[in-house]
Design a protein around this motif. Structure first.
Motif, PDB file in Angstrom:
ATOM      1  N   LYS A 130       0.839  -1.203   0.000  1.00 10.24           N
ATOM      2  CA  LYS A 130       0.000   0.000   0.000  1.00 10.24           C
ATOM      3  C   LYS A 130       0.871   1.250   0.000  1.00 10.24           C
ATOM      4  O   LYS A 130       1.800   1.400   0.783  1.00 10.24           O
ATOM      5  CB  LYS A 130      -0.903   0.003   1.240  1.00 10.24           C
ATOM      6  N   GLY A 131       0.538   2.165  -0.947  1.00 12.78           N
ATOM      7  CA  GLY A 131       1.290   3.409  -1.073  1.00 12.78           C
ATOM      8  C   GLY A 131       2.532   3.295  -1.928  1.00 12.78           C
ATOM      9  O   GLY A 131       3.221   4.297  -2.154  1.00 12.78           O
ATOM     10  N   MET A 132       2.845   2.078  -2.436  1.00 12.32           N
ATOM     11  CA  MET A 132       4.013   1.876  -3.284  1.00 12.32           C
ATOM     12  C   MET A 132       3.570   1.565  -4.714  1.00 12.32           C
ATOM     13  O   MET A 132       2.419   1.197  -4.958  1.00 12.32           O
ATOM     14  CB  MET A 132       4.876   0.740  -2.734  1.00 12.32           C
ATOM     15  N   ASN A 133       4.485   1.665  -5.635  1.00 13.98           N
ATOM     16  CA  ASN A 133       4.231   1.371  -7.037  1.00 13.98           C
ATOM     17  C   ASN A 133       4.417  -0.122  -7.286  1.00 13.98           C
ATOM     18  O   ASN A 133       5.541  -0.626  -7.256  1.00 13.98           O
ATOM     19  CB  ASN A 133       5.186   2.182  -7.911  1.00 13.98           C
ATOM     20  N   ASN A 134       3.325  -0.822  -7.554  1.00 12.12           N
ATOM     21  CA  ASN A 134       3.374  -2.278  -7.710  1.00 12.12           C
ATOM     22  C   ASN A 134       4.136  -2.740  -8.944  1.00 12.12           C
ATOM     23  O   ASN A 134       4.502  -3.914  -9.043  1.00 12.12           O
ATOM     24  CB  ASN A 134       1.959  -2.850  -7.767  1.00 12.12           C
ATOM     25  N   SER A 135       4.364  -1.840  -9.890  1.00 15.29           N
ATOM     26  CA  SER A 135       5.051  -2.240 -11.114  1.00 15.29           C
ATOM     27  C   SER A 135       6.567  -2.261 -10.952  1.00 15.29           C
ATOM     28  O   SER A 135       7.276  -2.745 -11.835  1.00 15.29           O
ATOM     29  CB  SER A 135       4.679  -1.305 -12.257  1.00 15.29           C
ATOM     30  N   LEU A 136       7.072  -1.773  -9.832  1.00 17.20           N
ATOM     31  CA  LEU A 136       8.510  -1.724  -9.604  1.00 17.20           C
ATOM     32  C   LEU A 136       9.021  -2.996  -8.942  1.00 17.20           C
ATOM     33  O   LEU A 136       8.415  -3.502  -7.991  1.00 17.20           O
ATOM     34  CB  LEU A 136       8.868  -0.524  -8.721  1.00 17.20           C
TER      35      LEU A 136
END
Length: 447
Positions: free
Chosen positions: A398-404
């Protein structure tokens, strides 16, 4: 695309974990008879208190082998350990130059295992002295640039769910003792078990981290190229291959990480394509398969009295099937991925999950009888698991970029604070032994 266990062959010998003879083989799974070596006849009812725990300096993905009062297990700290089971004290330690994520096998006072330093070793089981070592063309984790479409696209990314190296399997025949294992160089190797000299090698088109099975004169192995292979155990001659599912873009998702298990003319294995397969061992024809709802099936099966037991990854399921027909007989949902293989003792199946629990499930009723939680789970579950008590990638990201790719690494490191149990368990003399990513080998009493 994001996430939300090695066998041995005993030819005419008894259950390895129930015995203590020096010329019997000890290791992960057995495929020469009708039952897996993880079946144990005693009638325990569940888990008791902890007897001892032994601390290594790295994550323990390796599954222990118990022989003559000693537990052997590998660690990511580059060591193979020999621990006295009565006391939990160190007998000896052998240091390699890489993580030891292979599970050991012990036979006739030799202990066999592999390391990420690209060697497979044979040690004196009593004192840990090197007997021989064999160099492969290189051991590594599976990976790719832009794995599963993650960013940055030009960055090489290791698959964080590739936990194990292939574990050695021994086979005693008229030609002597042979040890088989797979390698990241794509080969299945057959070595003389006494000298370490190569008998033959068979090249696949992918990394091999599964362990082989030897059954009725054939050796079976799964590869990251998506095929299960059957070879002549004596010569390495190709017999047949069976292709599992794969996708052109995300083909790394569909390799075979599960090790095959054989019984009653069948070979059983799971795949990252989301299916568990049952094939005719003679010709490789599919008899039945289970659709795991796009969940990886990485844990190696256990077979007991005509029933196949498996665990799934994303769906968190412990399942039992009729070995001949594939009809589902049992279903139990836990709180995390199941990568360890179950051990069946009496009416109880024991297995670990990625949330840090060792679970004891009654195979007649499908009910949980007891569980053991690692200290990491007890301490950190409230912060790591979602409101339902489950592992949840999106909750942790949550709050992070899942594509990274970096997000995936951060999430996995959070999950590791639960001290997941990826190592498979061994039952011996009323005690169950298993490793954890907290670096401990645990010995827990059964009741």
């Amino acid at each position: 695309m994001f996430k939300y266990f090695f066998i041995i062959v005993l030819i005419g010998l008894q259950n390895a974990y129930a015995q203590s003879h020096t010329n019997v083989a000890y290791g992960k799974f057995q495929t020469s008879g009708t039952d897996s070596v993880y079946h144990h006849s005693n009638n325990y009812t569940g888990l008791g208190d902890i007897k001892w725990k032994f601390k290594t300096r790295g994550k323990v993905f390796s599954s222990p082998a118990i022989c003559n009062g000693v537990a052997y297990v590998g660690s990511e700290d580059h060591c193979l350990y020999a621990i006295v089971v009565k006391t939990g004290k160190l007998l000896w330690r052998f240091t390699t130059s890489g993580a030891v994520s292979s599970s050991p096998t012990v036979y006739n006072n030799l202990v066999y295992f592999g390391s990420y330093d690209s060697y497979y070793y044979a040690l004196n089981a009593t004192n840990g002295k090197l007997v021989w070592k064999f160099k492969t063309a290189g051991e590594r984790k599976i990976g790719a640039k832009g794995l599963w479409g993650m960013s940055p696209k030009d960055k090489y990314m290791e698959d964080q769910y590739d936990f194990f190296l292939s574990s050695p399997v021994i086979y005693l025949s008229s030609k002597g003792l042979t040890v088989y294992f797979g390698s990241s160089d794509g080969n299945l190797y057959a070595l003389d078990g006494i000298t370490g000299k190569k008998r033959w090698a068979f090249k696949t088109n992918g990394i091999i981290h599964a362990s082989p099975a030897v059954y009725q004169g054939k050796v079976y192995i799964g590869s990251w190229d998506s095929f299960l292979y059957a070879l002549d155990a004596a010569t390495g001659k190709f017999e047949w291959k069976f292709e599992t599912g794969k996708q052109p873009i995300y083909h790394l998702l569909e390799g075979i990480q599960s090790s095959p298990v054989c019984a009653d003319g069948m070979v059983y294995f799971g795949s990252r394509d989301g299916f568990f397969y049952a094939l005719n061992a003679a010709d490789g024809k599919q008899v039945w398969k289970y659709n795991a709802d796009n969940s990886w099936v990485l844990a190696t099966a256990t077979i007991n009295s005509g029933v196949v037991y498996i665990g799934t990854s994303d769906t968190f399921l412990f399942l039992a099937f009729d070995a001949k027909t594939g009809k589902e007989k049992l279903r139990y949902r836990c709180n995390g991925y199941i990568y360890s293989s179950p051990v069946v003792s009496g009416n109880i199946a024991y297995f670990g999950d990625f949330s840090g629990n060792l679970l004891a499930v009654d195979i007649k009723t499908g009910k949980l009888t007891s569980k053991f939680s690692t200290n990491g789970r007890v301490k950190n579950a409230i912060h790591i698991l979602n409101r339902k008590g489950d592992l949840d990638f999106n909750f942790l990201a949550k709050g992070m970029n899942n594509s990274l790719y970096a997000t995936s690494v951060i999430v996995m490191n959070k999950i590791y604070t639960l001290a997941p149990i990826v190592s498979s368990s061994v039952v011996n003399n009323s005690i169950i032994y298993f490793g954890s990513t907290d670096g401990y080998l645990y010995a827990v009493n059964l009741k």
